[in-house]
Scaffold this motif. Structure first.
Motif, PDB file in Angstrom:
ATOM      1  N   LEU A 119     -49.753  10.042  26.545  1.00 23.57           N
ATOM      2  CA  LEU A 119     -50.263   9.310  27.709  1.00 23.57           C
ATOM      3  C   LEU A 119     -49.124   8.562  28.374  1.00 23.57           C
ATOM      4  O   LEU A 119     -48.312   7.924  27.704  1.00 23.57           O
ATOM      5  N   LYS A 120     -49.082   8.626  29.696  1.00 21.13           N
ATOM      6  CA  LYS A 120     -48.050   7.889  30.431  1.00 21.13           C
ATOM      7  C   LYS A 120     -48.422   6.416  30.518  1.00 21.13           C
ATOM      8  O   LYS A 120     -47.602   5.535  30.312  1.00 21.13           O
ATOM      9  N   GLU A 121     -49.689   6.170  30.819  1.00 23.56           N
ATOM     10  CA  GLU A 121     -50.112   4.774  30.946  1.00 23.56           C
ATOM     11  C   GLU A 121     -50.618   4.226  29.611  1.00 23.56           C
ATOM     12  O   GLU A 121     -51.137   4.960  28.787  1.00 23.56           O
ATOM     13  N   THR A 122     -50.454   2.944  29.465  1.00 23.89           N
ATOM     14  CA  THR A 122     -50.977   2.299  28.271  1.00 23.89           C
ATOM     15  C   THR A 122     -52.458   1.995  28.484  1.00 23.89           C
ATOM     16  O   THR A 122     -52.822   1.333  29.438  1.00 23.89           O
ATOM     17  N   PRO A 123     -53.305   2.503  27.602  1.00 23.13           N
ATOM     18  CA  PRO A 123     -54.738   2.283  27.768  1.00 23.13           C
ATOM     19  C   PRO A 123     -55.057   0.786  27.727  1.00 23.13           C
ATOM     20  O   PRO A 123     -54.555   0.053  26.875  1.00 23.13           O
ATOM     21  N   ALA A 124     -55.886   0.362  28.659  1.00 21.47           N
ATOM     22  CA  ALA A 124     -56.168  -1.063  28.841  1.00 21.47           C
ATOM     23  C   ALA A 124     -56.842  -1.679  27.620  1.00 21.47           C
ATOM     24  O   ALA A 124     -56.646  -2.861  27.317  1.00 21.47           O
TER      25      ALA A 124
ATOM     26  N   ARG B 131     -51.831   0.778  20.888  1.00 20.73           N
ATOM     27  CA  ARG B 131     -51.255   1.332  22.116  1.00 20.73           C
ATOM     28  C   ARG B 131     -50.416   2.570  21.813  1.00 20.73           C
ATOM     29  O   ARG B 131     -50.545   3.598  22.466  1.00 20.73           O
TER      30      ARG B 131
ATOM     31  N   ARG C 159     -50.861   6.389  23.005  1.00 22.80           N
ATOM     32  CA  ARG C 159     -49.845   6.962  23.891  1.00 22.80           C
ATOM     33  C   ARG C 159     -49.146   8.166  23.253  1.00 22.80           C
ATOM     34  O   ARG C 159     -48.815   9.133  23.934  1.00 22.80           O
TER      35      ARG C 159
END
Lengths: 440, 440
Positions: A11-16, A24, A28
């Motif tokens: 994953l590019k974005e860190t899951p909220a 995290r 990721r």
């Protein structure tokens, strides 16, 4: 494994929703995927780590004389009524009715079941000592599951159970597990500190938690700082011998979780410069609880005098799935995970800097074939991503060694070897690089 | 492993509830213990066999290009509402409510969950083909669980799921699993016959069951008897190559379970002397079901033309715990189990005919140490039971080779080696006996 054929969903974005770094990074780096609150699927990279952790745990259990079994995930409610824990356990227990309205539950732990197994077969002290362990999925219905696998609902636990004729023998069984745990966590690259702890719902009057220090730890712990650098018992440890000196060298030094911490004793017993107060993660716990289960459940054996006595028991847990998170908490940097070698999903990341370039492809194929043949676990990035993206991915997933192959280096007759943990880089000939990981 | 320190609870009497030979032998040989209807604990000997079977299954999955993951046992009901199977599945599905009254279920299979994982990450045909497998405990709430692990409620299944861009590629994925299954069962010493079968609740229009013949099999099967002696694809099989000839050599011959059997076709296609009608045990099943799950669950990928299409899927199951029973059904005699070597709990049973006799003990210890050091798995009967009882136990638990050491033989400089399957006995020098199992 060729990355082009692997399933490594980064994953590019860190899951909220992920509040701590291990959660995290596990999301990721494509280790896990949440399927329901506190319930995770293990993706290919994650299951490789989980399997390696389990393997180390089992090797050390076997070394210490424990015997593997496997109890089911579902248990009969009646079994827990025998010990009195069915009502007592509260809402953390997942209660289930089957199609015939029989009451089952998803086991949160197995003291009752293993006691039932024991009493079904063992009649004499001559069959003791006995220690049975298994690694099985457990369920605890946490009100608010969070922190990924650190506090999930469905989790993988190794739990061992010892059976002895008297307190003295039970203490020896306890010591064997205590020493096995020191070895187990050390082999995973963790510094674990055994600390006196509350016994909680398991019961009993002696318990140690094995704590790994990490800033994100769930509890405050207090100990003598010398405990961080005690020698780890070796492979040649005689588990039939006297382990008390190993235990005593540690229990002589103050160490306690906040639940049982005594500040006055701490200050009296530990010199000021040695007082360590830190956050810690529990990765294992050992309990001696005597006849708490054997007495009500009538697990008795005939002693040497022919009289029947309830067997003395202990239980010994390791959070196998939780360890994946704990190791990451203890070993990561800004770029990602740094796996200790014994639990790393792959030994070597082979990075092709110019897929499609005939010479580079050929060199990579050759290295890949030679390392794989030697039993080295290689993740070969043979995709046509840019070098920068390849580096970032490999830093994120934290394979201990990178072997970087590009056209420029090959012209000079070298490839680059990079250590993920230290960042140290070396240029080596191809043969020397292969030899580094697969000595001839 | 020294028997004096092991946990091997053998039963003298045959439990009344066991109706078939594998169930009787699994209870008597201390492989399993029933914990609730259709729910079993695996005792030490049993888990060793289960682990070996799982290992073979995984090796062959990996060889065929499938990638290991691990999905949880519990699933969200909502996931199954997406495919429409939540209501359709009926009472065999164990439905659960957690403390917040959220609906969960104990997975009986994983098509929905793996489709959810796939659609969470995969966007392009370039990531295909993909085959994800796991081995996890499943639960099917059978009305009347029976026959031990052959029809339990909590059971261990390996299930693989393939994802492809079109039917042609999906057929190749199907073929890879078909060939992997041939290898898998053969490695366990089983003769398996793939037979066209109904697709049942999984759905789809192509399916084969892999059937092992045994008198106690649950279903009647009909096939060309040449299928019993087809060559097994070798270790060097190219799973990227054309597997169709291997498949065709089998599918050209009539083979069907009773559900899809066509007596007229059977008689027309199979010469009279080759018509085999027998009882069979299903040990695996493969399905191609196209877009049955991907379409409603919107698991789509962009094809080469940029258009999104639902992915073509198949699923491939092996009953890992059931195989333990199936192997026993196929391989036992009056005295007990006869394990095929690759799945045997131990390689060698070392029988000390006179524990306490200094020379015999010393010889056994020497043999035990040398074999163990060489990686041979030895169960050493060092107890003071009578020889007759020791023989009976070892026959019952079915370790492939017995190495029998007694004072009389030692005086003549020999030990006895007995083959469990054939009953053949040989007298060998100690060194020759050790060399037999651990070639220098």
């Amino acid at each position: 494994m060729r990355l082009s054929r692997y399933f490594l969903p980064l994953l590019k974005e860190t899951p909220a929703e992920a509040q701590i770094v291990s959660h995290r990074l596990m999301l990721r780096a494509g280790l896990i995927r949440q399927e329901a609150a506190g319930i995770y699927a293990w993706l290919p990279l994650g299951i490789r780590v989980l399997n390696k952790i389990k393997e180390i745990v089992h090797e050390e259990m076997n070394r210490a004389g424990a015997i593997e079994i496997l109890m089911p995930t579902l248990q009969s409610a009646d079994l827990w009524r025998e010990s009195g824990r069915y009502e007592a356990y509260g809402k953390e227990m997942l209660r289930i009715k089957d199609r015939h309205d029989r009451e089952l539950l998803y086991g949160p732990t197995n003291e009752e079941m293993v006691t039932e197994i024991f009493r079904g077969y063992v009649r004499s002290y001559k069959s003791l000592p006995l220690n049975l362990y298994h690694t099985q999925w457990k369920f605890r219905d946490e009100v608010r599951p969070r922190f990924g696998v650190m506090r999930g609902r469905e989790f993988l636990m190794k739990d061992a159970y010892s059976f002895d004729i008297d307190k003295e023998a039970a203490r020896k069984s306890y010591n064997r597990m205590y020493v096995a745990y020191l070895r187990t966590f050390a082999r995973m690259g963790l510094k674990s500190i055994p600390m006196r702890a509350e016994t909680g719902p398991i019961g009993g009057d002696l318990s140690h938690e094995f704590i790994v220090l990490a800033d994100t730890g769930e509890s405050q712990v207090f100990c003598h700082s010398d405990l961080l650098d005690m020698p780890i018992p070796g492979e040649d440890t005689d588990f039939d011998g006297d382990l008390e000196p190993i235990i005593k060298s540690r229990t002589d030094l103050y160490a306690a979780t906040e639940d049982v911490h005594d500040q006055d004793r701490f200050e009296a017993e530990v010199p000021e410069g040695k007082r360590l107060s830190a956050r810690g993660i529990e990765v294992g716990q050992v309990f001696y609880f005597g006849t708490k289960y054997s007495a009500p459940m009538k697990a008795v054996v005939a002693g040497p005098d022919g009289k029947e006595v309830p067997v003395e028991m202990g239980s010994y847990g390791i959070g196998v799935s939780r360890l994946v998170g704990a190791i990451i908490e203890a070993s990561h940097d800004e770029a990602g995970i740094i796996w200790p070698e014994p639990v790393a999903p792959f030994d070597v990341a082979l990075i092709n800097l110019k897929s499609g370039d005939a010479a580079t492809d050929a060199a990579c194929e050759d290295i890949y074939a030679r390392l794989t043949k030697a039993g080295v676990e290689v993740l070969y990035d043979d995709t046509d991503e840019r070098p920068g993206a390849k580096f970032a991915s490999m830093e994120l997933i934290g394979i201990p060694h990178q072997l970087i192959v590009g056209p420029r280096g090959l012209k000079a007759g070298v490839v680059e070897v990079k250590n993920r943990a230290t960042g140290a880089k070396e240029e080596l000939s191809m043969d020397a690089a292969v030899n580094r990981f697969a000595p001839a």
